[in-house]
Scaffold this motif. Structure first.
Motif, PDB file in Angstrom:
ATOM      1  N   MET A   1      -9.507  -7.468 -11.929  1.00 37.47           N
ATOM      2  CA  MET A   1      -7.986  -9.102 -10.943  1.00 37.47           C
ATOM      3  C   MET A   1      -7.102  -7.594  -9.956  1.00 37.47           C
ATOM      4  O   MET A   1      -6.324  -7.692 -10.672  1.00 37.47           O
ATOM      5  CB  MET A   1      -7.642  -9.942 -11.769  1.00 37.47           C
ATOM      6  N   LEU A   2      -7.451  -7.151  -9.234  1.00 38.47           N
ATOM      7  CA  LEU A   2      -6.759  -6.573  -8.290  1.00 38.47           C
ATOM      8  C   LEU A   2      -6.547  -6.678  -6.709  1.00 38.47           C
ATOM      9  O   LEU A   2      -6.776  -7.221  -5.995  1.00 38.47           O
ATOM     10  CB  LEU A   2      -7.078  -5.026  -7.979  1.00 38.47           C
ATOM     11  N   ALA A   3      -5.162  -6.338  -6.199  1.00 37.15           N
ATOM     12  CA  ALA A   3      -4.900  -6.392  -5.454  1.00 37.15           C
ATOM     13  C   ALA A   3      -3.909  -5.242  -4.143  1.00 37.15           C
ATOM     14  O   ALA A   3      -3.486  -4.442  -5.450  1.00 37.15           O
ATOM     15  CB  ALA A   3      -3.600  -7.215  -5.256  1.00 37.15           C
ATOM     16  N   VAL A   4      -4.375  -5.116  -2.999  1.00 45.03           N
ATOM     17  CA  VAL A   4      -3.445  -4.570  -2.746  1.00 45.03           C
ATOM     18  C   VAL A   4      -2.850  -5.215  -1.216  1.00 45.03           C
ATOM     19  O   VAL A   4      -3.865  -5.744  -0.671  1.00 45.03           O
ATOM     20  CB  VAL A   4      -4.102  -3.026  -1.153  1.00 45.03           C
ATOM     21  N   GLU A   5      -1.425  -5.497  -1.504  1.00 46.92           N
ATOM     22  CA  GLU A   5      -0.136  -5.108  -0.190  1.00 46.92           C
ATOM     23  C   GLU A   5      -0.499  -4.571   0.222  1.00 46.92           C
ATOM     24  O   GLU A   5       0.481  -3.825   0.460  1.00 46.92           O
ATOM     25  CB  GLU A   5       1.039  -6.349  -1.007  1.00 46.92           C
ATOM     26  N   LEU A   6      -0.589  -5.560   1.998  1.00 45.40           N
ATOM     27  CA  LEU A   6      -0.164  -3.801   2.534  1.00 45.40           C
ATOM     28  C   LEU A   6       1.186  -4.157   3.775  1.00 45.40           C
ATOM     29  O   LEU A   6       1.721  -5.694   3.422  1.00 45.40           O
ATOM     30  CB  LEU A   6      -0.983  -4.451   3.679  1.00 45.40           C
ATOM     31  N   ASN A   7       1.925  -2.811   4.045  1.00 45.53           N
ATOM     32  CA  ASN A   7       2.861  -3.021   5.213  1.00 45.53           C
ATOM     33  C   ASN A   7       2.556  -4.548   6.466  1.00 45.53           C
ATOM     34  O   ASN A   7       2.010  -4.742   6.395  1.00 45.53           O
ATOM     35  CB  ASN A   7       3.747  -1.886   5.780  1.00 45.53           C
ATOM     36  N   PRO A   8       4.087  -5.353   6.568  1.00 42.39           N
ATOM     37  CA  PRO A   8       3.376  -6.514   7.409  1.00 42.39           C
ATOM     38  C   PRO A   8       3.666  -5.182   8.457  1.00 42.39           C
ATOM     39  O   PRO A   8       2.391  -5.981   9.553  1.00 42.39           O
ATOM     40  CB  PRO A   8       4.899  -7.022   8.114  1.00 42.39           C
TER      41      PRO A   8
ATOM     42  N   ALA B   1       1.179  -3.243   8.907  1.00 41.06           N
ATOM     43  CA  ALA B   1      -0.391  -2.682   9.144  1.00 41.06           C
ATOM     44  C   ALA B   1      -0.943  -3.898   9.333  1.00 41.06           C
ATOM     45  O   ALA B   1      -2.044  -3.323   9.980  1.00 41.06           O
ATOM     46  CB  ALA B   1      -0.544  -2.472   8.130  1.00 41.06           C
ATOM     47  N   GLY B   2      -0.118  -4.849   9.972  1.00 46.24           N
ATOM     48  CA  GLY B   2      -1.367  -5.737  10.953  1.00 46.24           C
ATOM     49  C   GLY B   2      -2.409  -7.052   9.809  1.00 46.24           C
ATOM     50  O   GLY B   2      -1.691  -6.505   8.461  1.00 46.24           O
ATOM     51  N   ARG B   3      -2.413  -7.094  10.179  1.00 48.34           N
ATOM     52  CA  ARG B   3      -2.624  -8.556   9.625  1.00 48.34           C
ATOM     53  C   ARG B   3      -4.629  -7.997   8.112  1.00 48.34           C
ATOM     54  O   ARG B   3      -5.118  -6.840   8.783  1.00 48.34           O
ATOM     55  CB  ARG B   3      -4.347  -9.798  10.083  1.00 48.34           C
ATOM     56  N   ALA B   4      -4.841  -8.460   6.911  1.00 46.30           N
ATOM     57  CA  ALA B   4      -5.141  -7.309   6.048  1.00 46.30           C
ATOM     58  C   ALA B   4      -6.255  -7.822   6.976  1.00 46.30           C
ATOM     59  O   ALA B   4      -6.951  -7.710   6.227  1.00 46.30           O
ATOM     60  CB  ALA B   4      -4.826  -8.673   4.536  1.00 46.30           C
ATOM     61  N   ARG B   5      -6.728  -9.338   6.889  1.00 50.19           N
ATOM     62  CA  ARG B   5      -8.267  -9.501   8.099  1.00 50.19           C
ATOM     63  C   ARG B   5      -9.017  -7.789   8.743  1.00 50.19           C
ATOM     64  O   ARG B   5     -10.379  -7.949   7.986  1.00 50.19           O
ATOM     65  CB  ARG B   5      -8.426 -10.483   8.783  1.00 50.19           C
ATOM     66  N   ARG B   6      -8.026  -7.704  10.020  1.00 47.67           N
ATOM     67  CA  ARG B   6      -9.311  -6.250  10.073  1.00 47.67           C
ATOM     68  C   ARG B   6      -9.523  -5.640   9.048  1.00 47.67           C
ATOM     69  O   ARG B   6     -10.286  -4.328   9.518  1.00 47.67           O
ATOM     70  CB  ARG B   6      -8.479  -5.983  11.207  1.00 47.67           C
TER      71      ARG B   6
ATOM     72  N   VAL C   1       0.067   0.899   2.999  1.00 46.39           N
ATOM     73  CA  VAL C   1       0.147   0.263   2.024  1.00 46.39           C
ATOM     74  C   VAL C   1       1.441   0.531   1.011  1.00 46.39           C
ATOM     75  O   VAL C   1       2.274   0.747   1.359  1.00 46.39           O
ATOM     76  CB  VAL C   1      -0.464   0.510   0.307  1.00 46.39           C
ATOM     77  N   ARG C   2       1.968  -1.451   0.618  1.00 47.61           N
ATOM     78  CA  ARG C   2       3.187  -1.841   0.242  1.00 47.61           C
ATOM     79  C   ARG C   2       3.399  -2.160  -1.165  1.00 47.61           C
ATOM     80  O   ARG C   2       4.266  -1.039  -1.969  1.00 47.61           O
ATOM     81  CB  ARG C   2       3.661  -2.783   1.234  1.00 47.61           C
ATOM     82  N   ASP C   3       2.379  -2.442  -1.885  1.00 46.50           N
ATOM     83  CA  ASP C   3       2.334  -2.546  -3.429  1.00 46.50           C
ATOM     84  C   ASP C   3       0.792  -2.381  -3.357  1.00 46.50           C
ATOM     85  O   ASP C   3      -0.621  -3.195  -3.044  1.00 46.50           O
ATOM     86  CB  ASP C   3       2.764  -3.668  -3.569  1.00 46.50           C
TER      87      ASP C   3
END
Ligand code: PLP
Length: 405
Positions: A342-349, A351-356, A333-335
């Motif tokens: 209305m929420l979001a988790v931004e992943l560290n690059p 970590a790979g694509r969010a899709r998985r 998790v980056r942010d």
């Protein structure tokens, strides 16, 4: 009777359909409240809510009853005649939102297009901009829909590429940057079109005070402030309209999505008297816009949102959800950001694509959608309970700490 295998539905879709989406590998056949079920009978917590169109929860019984009742009585008259639902819809939505005038349309994109037409007309006929010179300012990374007029001022390559030529008259500035807005305004500027929170861009919240400044600049330069609340509106952020967090009022507000609770495409342009007042008979229209079925459904969708305390619940559960997401200790998790539900988790690059991670969440019983490669959005229906939030947080923590090696 057991239903055909999931792969069968998916392969047929792929064979016959334009492949303009990349859905998760789940085939849904039923929904109720915050839950949806696939054709195999598996239950999922819906954390997308059809991009916030089902804020009221799936198949809300009161909206359903209004729809069925109206569908058996009168569905479409066209605006060539009056119908007995339109006036009530106008009155109720105007009162709820503090608006003076309403223009009913169907999709969100149509509401945006209608607002663009209206503010241009206002610019020529009221502000006195020379004909054909009207400018509208928009933000980078915006999402306002998929029609030609709108994609022409998108900054997303996939959205625009090979769809041109596009209509002129738009200026793009960075989101959240007041100085850029000030510099972009000219005597020919008729409007600033902006999302209160950029949803499709990954739930991007502007700096505190930004919209107060935007309101001041727009007022000072006689520029109409158009807030696209198609996603942020109707309780999603814990207020009826996201503008209320900023203590401001837009000149033009766009609603869609949850305006029907997900039953039917209904959108609306709301404005002061000036902007929509410039439209005269024959200058704009829509065969289905303002039809009695849409109006009856929208009236019920607005009523349950308020009467059942969904807006307040979004604020309370949103805070719980956000706090829970922030407490997840995962180096993926980056942010974490959000307002209301209305929420979001931004992943560290790395970590790979969010899709998985969305695929992993599906296995855990949660449906969520990636946006922009590295971000997962969480936006459940506003009827979610504390227990359901806590359950979701456990599953999300499990998916985010999963080892894909
Ligand atoms: C979804 C959306 C639209 C477009 O709505 P459609 O009904 O898909 O045309 C426009 N603006 C925002 C902010 C949206 O989220």
């Amino acid at each position: 009777m057991s239903s055909p295998p999931v792969a069968d539905f998916i392969s047929r879709e792929e064979r016959f359909g334009a492949r303009n989406y990349e859905p998760l590998g789940v085939v849904l056949s039923r929904g109720e409240g915050v839950f949806v079920w696939d054709t195999q009978g598996n239950r999922y917590l819906d954390c997308l809510s059809a991009y916030s169109a089902v804020n009221q929860g799936h198949c809300h019984p009161k909206i359903l009853a209004a729809m069925v009742e109206q569908a058996g009585r009168l569905t479409l008259t066209s605006r060539a005649f009056h119908n007995d639902q339109l006036a009530l819809f106008y009155e109720e939505i105007a009162e709820l939102t503090g608006s003076h005038k309403v223009l009913p349309m169907n999709s969100g994109a149509e509401a945006v297009e209608s607002a663009i037409k209206s503010v241009r007309k206002w610019g020529y006929e009221v502000k006195g901009v020379p004909d054909g010179q009207a400018e509208i300012i928009v933000c980078a990374n915006n999402f306002h829909g998929r029609t030609l007029g709108i994609v022409g001022f998108s900054t997303d390559a996939a959205t625009r590429e090979h769809f041109g030529p596009f209509a002129p008259g738009f200026k793009i500035i960075p989101f959240g940057d007041l100085a850029a807005l000030k510099d972009a305004i000219t005597p020919n500027t008729v409007a600033f079109l902006v999302e209160p929170i950029q949803g499709e861009a990954g739930v991007i919240i502007p700096p505190a005070g930004y919209f107060t400044g935007v309101r001041e600049l727009c007022t000072a330069h006689d520029v109409m402030l158009i807030l696209d609340e198609i996603q942020t509106g109707l309780g999603r952020t814990g207020k009826l309209l996201a503008e209320q967090h900023e203590g401001i009022e837009a000149d033009v507000t766009l609603l869609g999505k949850a305006l029907s609770g997900g039953f039917y495409p209904v959108s609306a342009v709301l404005s002061n008297n000036e902007v929509l007042g410039t439209l005269k008979p024959g200058q704009h229209g829509s065969t289905f816009g303002g039809n009695p079925l849409a109006c009856a459904v929208a009236r019920a969708a607005l009523r349950v949102l308020v009467e059942e305390g969904m807006i307040e619940n979004a604020a309370v559960q949103g805070e719980r959800f956000l706090k829970g997401l922030r407490s997840i200790r995962a180096n993926t998790v980056r942010d974490v950001r959000g307002r209301g539900l209305m929420l979001a988790v931004e992943l560290n690059p790395e970590a790979g694509r969010a899709r998985r991670y969305c695929d992993a969440l599906q296995t855990e019983g949660i449906l969520a959608k990636d946006t922009h490669e590295h971000t997962i959005r969480f936006a459940p229906p506003l009827v979610i309970t504390s227990d359901q939030v806590d359950w979701a947080l456990e599953r999300i923590a499990a998916a985010l700490t999963q080892d894909f090696a």
